[in-house]
Motif scaffolding. Structure first.
Motif, short mmCIF file in Angstrom:
data_model
loop_
_atom_site.label_atom_id
_atom_site.label_comp_id
_atom_site.label_asym_id
_atom_site.label_seq_id
_atom_site.Cartn_x
_atom_site.Cartn_y
_atom_site.Cartn_z
N LEU A 146 0.83 -1.20 0.00
CA LEU A 146 0.00 0.00 0.00
C LEU A 146 0.86 1.25 0.00
CD1 LEU A 146 -2.52 -1.16 2.74
CD2 LEU A 146 -2.94 -1.07 0.27
N VAL A 147 0.27 2.34 -0.45
CA VAL A 147 0.92 3.65 -0.46
C VAL A 147 -0.02 4.63 0.21
CG1 VAL A 147 1.77 5.53 -1.91
CG2 VAL A 147 2.12 3.16 -2.62
N THR A 148 0.49 5.40 1.15
CA THR A 148 -0.29 6.48 1.76
C THR A 148 0.35 7.80 1.42
OG1 THR A 148 -1.13 5.13 3.58
CG2 THR A 148 -1.05 7.50 3.95
N LEU A 149 -0.48 8.73 0.95
CA LEU A 149 -0.05 10.11 0.69
C LEU A 149 -0.77 10.99 1.69
CD1 LEU A 149 1.38 12.29 -1.07
CD2 LEU A 149 -0.78 12.42 -2.35
N TRP A 164 -5.39 12.77 3.87
CA TRP A 164 -4.61 11.62 3.44
C TRP A 164 -5.46 10.62 2.68
CZ3 TRP A 164 -6.13 6.93 5.39
CH2 TRP A 164 -6.87 6.94 6.58
N VAL A 165 -4.76 9.79 1.91
CA VAL A 165 -5.40 8.72 1.15
C VAL A 165 -4.43 7.55 1.09
CG1 VAL A 165 -4.59 9.60 -1.07
CG2 VAL A 165 -6.61 8.15 -1.00
N VAL A 204 -4.58 9.97 -7.07
CA VAL A 204 -4.28 9.86 -5.64
C VAL A 204 -4.21 11.25 -5.02
CG1 VAL A 204 -2.52 9.15 -3.96
CG2 VAL A 204 -3.13 7.63 -5.85
N ILE A 205 -3.52 12.16 -5.68
CA ILE A 205 -3.42 13.52 -5.16
C ILE A 205 -4.78 14.19 -5.11
CG2 ILE A 205 -2.56 15.84 -5.71
CD1 ILE A 205 0.07 14.50 -6.54
N GLU A 207 -6.62 15.67 -1.76
CA GLU A 207 -7.03 17.07 -1.66
C GLU A 207 -8.50 17.22 -1.29
OE1 GLU A 207 -5.88 18.53 -5.51
OE2 GLU A 207 -4.02 19.39 -4.70
N ARG A 208 -9.34 16.29 -1.70
CA ARG A 208 -10.78 16.37 -1.42
C ARG A 208 -11.14 15.94 -0.01
NH1 ARG A 208 -11.16 14.01 -6.63
NH2 ARG A 208 -11.54 11.98 -5.70
N ARG A 209 -10.28 15.22 0.67
CA ARG A 209 -10.61 14.69 1.99
C ARG A 209 -10.34 15.68 3.07
NH1 ARG A 209 -9.30 8.33 1.96
NH2 ARG A 209 -10.81 7.85 0.39
#
Length: 118
Positions: free
Chosen positions: A32-35, A99-100, A111-112, A116-118
């Motif tokens: 997994l990747v978290t940004l 974050w996502v 992903v970005i 940004e929406r969260r």
């Protein structure tokens, strides 16, 4: 710009490249990747330094834009909530954090946009 002159961190272009590579690894390795996007209310260089020294060395800390830093983390399970909590603790001053977490099924721009929406 590859590196930000104010913070010494990777810049937006390098962040996008690293995110793309992380998403490929997630898709091929089953990880997994978290940004995490961090809107810093105080000193950006101080927050950058705190994140760089307080997070794992394999995490990417970058300047996303203006007073927003980004943290990119690859991990085997879970979501980004523990990473976001640690970032809040390191930065202090009540930063706004979005974050996502992705399994690599989408591209860097998506992903970005989701973060940004969260």
């Amino acid at each position: 710009m590859l590196h930000d002159p104010l913070t010494g961190l990777p810049g937006h272009a390098l962040l996008l490249d690293r995110l793309g590579q992380s998403l490929i690894r997630a898709r091929t390795r089953g990880t997994l990747v978290t940004l995490v996007l961090v809107a810093v209310p105080g000193s950006l260089p101080e927050a950058a330094r705190a994140l760089r020294t307080g997070l794992r060395p394999d995490f990417t800390v970058a300047r996303y834009h203006d007073a927003v830093l980004a943290v990119l983390a690859e991990h085997d399970f879970g979501d980004g909530s523990p990473i976001a909590a640690l970032i809040r603790e390191l930065v202090g001053e009540s930063p706004r954090i979005h974050w996502v977490t992705s399994d690599g099924d989408t591209g860097p721009e998506d992903v970005i946009a989701t973060a940004e929406r969260r």
